[in-house]
Design an enzyme around this catalytic site. Structure first.
Site, short mmCIF file in Angstrom:
data_model
loop_
_atom_site.label_atom_id
_atom_site.label_comp_id
_atom_site.label_asym_id
_atom_site.label_seq_id
_atom_site.Cartn_x
_atom_site.Cartn_y
_atom_site.Cartn_z
N CYS A 100 0.82 -1.22 0.00
CA CYS A 100 0.00 0.00 0.00
C CYS A 100 0.85 1.28 0.00
CB CYS A 100 -0.95 0.00 1.20
SG CYS A 100 -0.17 -0.54 2.72
N HIS A 135 -2.68 6.42 4.37
CA HIS A 135 -1.27 6.54 4.70
C HIS A 135 -0.76 7.92 4.25
CE1 HIS A 135 -1.37 2.46 5.74
NE2 HIS A 135 -0.71 1.90 4.74
#
Ligand code: A2P
Length: 335
Positions: free
Chosen positions: A131, A240
């Site tokens: 990710c 994130h």
């Protein structure tokens, strides 16, 4: 492929698996039959998708005996290690979200905005990158093409949803002051920053840090780029955030780089510091774009730049990227 494919979602009850379904629905992904698979714990459960009830099947060695064209896997590395080859041997193309196959030379590792051409040489398994790597690649590819990249320093601030339900539970329990045993982390995550994602390796890095380093080389197709990383889990549920320091090969004008980002696929520039505008995890959550801001020169080296890059780790960092790969597969799969 002109006919509608048969599609399987493996790990359909998990955090990424349920988002696979959401993204397939939102993007109106075509399918004929849809199969939802998970472990024996979930077998027999009913999941409603587009108004129809689907019974979750237990994944086993016979799951791919039926004709399935595309399988989206997010059920852990061990599950992918065992079942992705079985699926591929039956003619299914697996898009795998685990780290199991990413560095295998026979497996393409793909971010559709960056290296879509690699989808074509798949031998039945295509890996979805980590990710944190995905959002970094979307940001770095235009810089690589226009200026060349010499060195990259990643510092990440990663959401707990990247650890699945266990990570989410640890943060929720901590925020609610519950004295529950930790499920995902070595230390409490509420009110903390943990410089520890995945296991520690003999070289002192975590596996997450080495994933970012190795996957960057593979996706950008250049092992000579110097890369280092520090990956940190922070008490954020979704998205994130990454500080990325890049040393470019060629000189640049800052305005040209901002304009380059504006024109590049998958990127939204949010950079207006006078009005406190910069990418934020809470704003990125639930969206598919990669947001870039705090774009500024690194005065400590010749051609350096600092950027702040934020994306939803479960969507662009996992489910959306995999579905985008599957959409490209539809263009090349035979009937
Ligand atoms: P299950 O819900 O039956 O345990 P998470 O996001 O929470 O990490 O979700 C992981 C997903 O992977 C879940 O759908 C989980 O199913 C599935 N899974 C875990 N282990 C296996 C396994 N051995 N076989 C099939 N699915 C698995």
């Amino acid at each position: 492929m002109k006919r509608k494919p048969n599609v399987a979602v493996v790990g359909a009850t998990g955090v990424v698996g349920t988002t696979f379904l959401k993204v397939l629905e939102e993007r109106d992904f075509p399918y004929d039959n849809l199969y939802l698979m998970a472990s024996s714990r979930s077998a027999g459960k009913t999941v409603t998708f587009r108004g129809k009830d689907y019974v979750v099947e237990e994944l086993n060695e016979h799951s791919f005996d039926k004709p399935i064209d595309i399988a989206l896997f997010s059920a852990g590395g061990g599950t992918s290690a065992t079942y992705a080859p079985i699926a591929a041997a039956h003619g299914t193309v697996v898009v795998d979200n685990s780290s199991q196959w990413r560095m295998d030379e026979t497996v393409p590792l793909v971010v559709p905005e960056v290296n879509p051409q690699d989808i074509e040489w798949n031998k039945g398994i295509i890996a979805n990158p980590n990710c944190s790597t995905i959002q970094a690649m979307v940001a770095l590819k235009p810089l690589q093409d226009a200026y060349g990249i010499k060195r990259v320093v990643y510092s990440t601030y990663q959401a707990v949803s990247g650890s699945g339900m266990k990570g989410i539970n640890d943060l929720k329990n901590g925020l609610e002051g519950k004295d529950e045993p930790l499920q995902a982390y070595a230390h409490p995550i509420a009110g903390n920053c943990l410089p520890h994602i995945d296991v520690f390796l003999p070289n002192g890095y975590t596996k997450e840090e080495m994933k970012m380093i190795n996957e960057t080389h593979k996706i950008l197709g250049d092992d000579s780029i110097k890369v280092t990383a520090t990956t940190v889990r922070v008490p954020v549920f979704d998205s994130h955030s990454e500080s990325i320091n890049v040393e470019l090969e060629k000189p640049f004008e800052l305005e040209d780089i901002i304009e380059l980002f504006r024109r590049s696929p998958g990127i939204v520039v949010q950079d207006d510091v006078e009005n406190n505008v910069y990418p934020l995890a809470r704003d990125a959550a639930g969206t598919d774009e990669v947001y870039i801001g705090r774009i500024r020169r690194d005065f400590s080296v010749d051609n350096g730049i600092n950027i702040w890059v934020v994306a939803d780790n479960i969507r662009k960092g996992a489910a959306t990227n995999a579905v985008q790969i599957a959409e490209r597969l539809l263009e090349i799969l035979p009937d």
